[in-house]
Scaffold this active site. Structure first.
Site, PDB file in Angstrom:
ATOM      1  N   LYS A 133       0.831  -1.203   0.000  1.00  0.00           N
ATOM      2  CA  LYS A 133       0.000   0.000   0.000  1.00  0.00           C
ATOM      3  C   LYS A 133       0.874   1.265   0.000  1.00  0.00           C
ATOM      4  O   LYS A 133       2.096   1.184   0.212  1.00  0.00           O
ATOM      5  CB  LYS A 133      -0.937  -0.048   1.217  1.00  0.00           C
ATOM      6  CG  LYS A 133      -1.983  -1.182   1.138  1.00  0.00           C
ATOM      7  CD  LYS A 133      -2.853  -1.219   2.397  1.00  0.00           C
ATOM      8  CE  LYS A 133      -3.947  -2.270   2.303  1.00  0.00           C
ATOM      9  NZ  LYS A 133      -4.782  -2.300   3.543  1.00  0.00           N
ATOM     10  N   TYR A 184     -12.285  -2.417  -3.380  1.00  0.00           N
ATOM     11  CA  TYR A 184     -12.843  -2.326  -2.033  1.00  0.00           C
ATOM     12  C   TYR A 184     -14.374  -2.284  -2.028  1.00  0.00           C
ATOM     13  O   TYR A 184     -14.987  -1.887  -1.026  1.00  0.00           O
ATOM     14  CB  TYR A 184     -12.264  -1.115  -1.298  1.00  0.00           C
ATOM     15  CG  TYR A 184     -10.882  -1.375  -0.725  1.00  0.00           C
ATOM     16  CD1 TYR A 184     -10.613  -2.515   0.051  1.00  0.00           C
ATOM     17  CD2 TYR A 184      -9.830  -0.476  -0.928  1.00  0.00           C
ATOM     18  CE1 TYR A 184      -9.349  -2.745   0.577  1.00  0.00           C
ATOM     19  CE2 TYR A 184      -8.561  -0.706  -0.402  1.00  0.00           C
ATOM     20  CZ  TYR A 184      -8.332  -1.839   0.354  1.00  0.00           C
ATOM     21  OH  TYR A 184      -7.083  -2.074   0.887  1.00  0.00           O
ATOM     22  N   ASN A 196      -1.941   0.052   7.294  1.00  0.00           N
ATOM     23  CA  ASN A 196      -1.488  -1.316   7.593  1.00  0.00           C
ATOM     24  C   ASN A 196      -0.684  -1.979   6.483  1.00  0.00           C
ATOM     25  O   ASN A 196      -0.537  -3.203   6.433  1.00  0.00           O
ATOM     26  CB  ASN A 196      -2.651  -2.173   8.106  1.00  0.00           C
ATOM     27  CG  ASN A 196      -3.719  -2.413   7.051  1.00  0.00           C
ATOM     28  OD1 ASN A 196      -3.573  -1.994   5.906  1.00  0.00           O
ATOM     29  ND2 ASN A 196      -4.784  -3.101   7.432  1.00  0.00           N
ATOM     30  N   HIS A 228      -2.027  -5.440   1.480  1.00  0.00           N
ATOM     31  CA  HIS A 228      -3.290  -6.150   1.264  1.00  0.00           C
ATOM     32  C   HIS A 228      -3.000  -7.570   0.815  1.00  0.00           C
ATOM     33  O   HIS A 228      -2.077  -7.796   0.033  1.00  0.00           O
ATOM     34  CB  HIS A 228      -4.123  -5.452   0.175  1.00  0.00           C
ATOM     35  CG  HIS A 228      -5.296  -6.283  -0.277  1.00  0.00           C
ATOM     36  ND1 HIS A 228      -6.502  -6.273   0.386  1.00  0.00           N
ATOM     37  CD2 HIS A 228      -5.426  -7.187  -1.293  1.00  0.00           C
ATOM     38  CE1 HIS A 228      -7.330  -7.127  -0.219  1.00  0.00           C
ATOM     39  NE2 HIS A 228      -6.704  -7.693  -1.238  1.00  0.00           N
ATOM     40  N   GLU A 240      -9.671 -10.855  -7.493  1.00  0.00           N
ATOM     41  CA  GLU A 240      -8.898  -9.621  -7.306  1.00  0.00           C
ATOM     42  C   GLU A 240      -7.697  -9.569  -8.258  1.00  0.00           C
ATOM     43  O   GLU A 240      -7.352  -8.505  -8.768  1.00  0.00           O
ATOM     44  CB  GLU A 240      -8.439  -9.502  -5.852  1.00  0.00           C
ATOM     45  CG  GLU A 240      -9.602  -9.275  -4.889  1.00  0.00           C
ATOM     46  CD  GLU A 240      -9.176  -9.261  -3.430  1.00  0.00           C
ATOM     47  OE1 GLU A 240      -7.965  -9.438  -3.135  1.00  0.00           O
ATOM     48  OE2 GLU A 240     -10.052  -9.087  -2.560  1.00  0.00           O
TER      49      GLU A 240
HETATM   50  P1  DAT Z   1      -7.701  -7.013   5.702  1.00  0.00           P
HETATM   51  O1  DAT Z   1      -6.923  -5.935   4.977  1.00  0.00           O
HETATM   52  O2  DAT Z   1      -6.920  -7.540   6.885  1.00  0.00           O
HETATM   53  O3  DAT Z   1      -8.203  -8.101   4.796  1.00  0.00           O
HETATM   54  P2  DAT Z   1     -10.462  -6.077   5.775  1.00  0.00           P
HETATM   55  O4  DAT Z   1     -10.622  -6.712   4.437  1.00  0.00           O
HETATM   56  O5  DAT Z   1     -11.427  -6.434   6.848  1.00  0.00           O
HETATM   57  O6  DAT Z   1      -8.979  -6.309   6.353  1.00  0.00           O
HETATM   58  O7  DAT Z   1     -10.518  -4.495   5.613  1.00  0.00           O
HETATM   59  C1  DAT Z   1      -9.868  -3.860   4.503  1.00  0.00           C
HETATM   60  C2  DAT Z   1      -9.107  -2.675   5.022  1.00  0.00           C
HETATM   61  O8  DAT Z   1     -10.019  -1.723   5.585  1.00  0.00           O
HETATM   62  C3  DAT Z   1      -8.130  -2.993   6.141  1.00  0.00           C
HETATM   63  O9  DAT Z   1      -6.871  -3.412   5.648  1.00  0.00           O
HETATM   64  C4  DAT Z   1      -8.054  -1.696   6.875  1.00  0.00           C
HETATM   65  C5  DAT Z   1      -9.427  -1.103   6.716  1.00  0.00           C
HETATM   66  N1  DAT Z   1     -10.257  -1.390   7.890  1.00  0.00           N
HETATM   67  C6  DAT Z   1     -10.820  -2.576   8.218  1.00  0.00           C
HETATM   68  N2  DAT Z   1     -11.513  -2.483   9.356  1.00  0.00           N
HETATM   69  C7  DAT Z   1     -11.398  -1.196   9.754  1.00  0.00           C
HETATM   70  C8  DAT Z   1     -11.880  -0.436  10.862  1.00  0.00           C
HETATM   71  N3  DAT Z   1     -12.636  -1.005  11.808  1.00  0.00           N
HETATM   72  N4  DAT Z   1     -11.534   0.869  10.938  1.00  0.00           N
HETATM   73  C9  DAT Z   1     -10.779   1.458   9.987  1.00  0.00           C
HETATM   74  N5  DAT Z   1     -10.285   0.807   8.924  1.00  0.00           N
HETATM   75  C10 DAT Z   1     -10.591  -0.491   8.809  1.00  0.00           C
HETATM   76 MG    MG Z   2      -9.622  -8.008   3.291  1.00  0.00          MG
END
Ligand code: DAT
Ligand code: MG
Length: 150
Positions: free
Chosen positions: A10, A50, A113, A116, A127
């Protein structure tokens, strides 16, 4: 088709000079790289990628973050590629991620973070298709494979 996972370094990972550090972890793990590009994601690609988070409160922050600078997009393949990559990446919130994972070693904030990784084999294929044409993925033999795979 072999299992695939779409991995992104990212914008924070790129800006912090962590591209090599992050890619190196997948490479050393034993995953096999079949596609890589350095791009600034369009609004359309970000919204497609997303789309599943569209109704979440953090959605617009997520789109702005992923478009805040260039990303490295990659496809890694192999048996259990999705699960192995998720393990190497660590929990979504870096503060909760285990030491030894990318997020646990390098991150502090859920909205920064670093990386991805697709969350299922089905989404890995889907994806990868958002970012790469089939003709951009490389079918190659890795000489080391017999030392990595049984
Ligand atoms: P991951 O990236 O671990 O697969 P995800 O698919 O649940 O996580 O969410 C996509 C991204 O969205 C994640 O990398 C960071 C952001 N995100 C997820 N949950 C969040 C939250 N509660 N508050 C803020 N950002 C969040
Ligand atoms: Mg995810």
């Amino acid at each position: 088709m072999e299992e695939r996972t779409l991995i992104l370094v990212k914008p924070d990972g790129v800006q912090r000079g962590l591209i090599g550090e992050i890619i190196g972890r997948f490479e050393r793990r034993g995953l096999k790289l079949i596609g890589m590009k350095f791009i600034h994601m369009s609004q359309e690609l970000a919204e497609t990628h997303y789309g599943i988070h569209k109704e979440r409160p953090f959605y617009s922050d997520l789109i702005n973050y992923i478009r805040s600078g260039p990303v490295v997009a990659m496809v890694w393949t192999g048996k259990n590629a999705v699960e192995a990559a998720r393990g190497t990446i660590g929990a979504t919130n870096p503060v909760a991620a285990s030491a030894g994972t990318i997020r646990g070693d390098l991150g502090m904030e859920i909205g920064r973070n670093l990386v991805h990784g697709s969350d299922s084999p089905e989404n890995g294929i889907k994806e990868a298709g958002y970012f790469f044409a089939e003709s951009e993925l490389v079918d190659w033999n890795r000489d080391l494979d017999s030392w990595i795979r049984e």
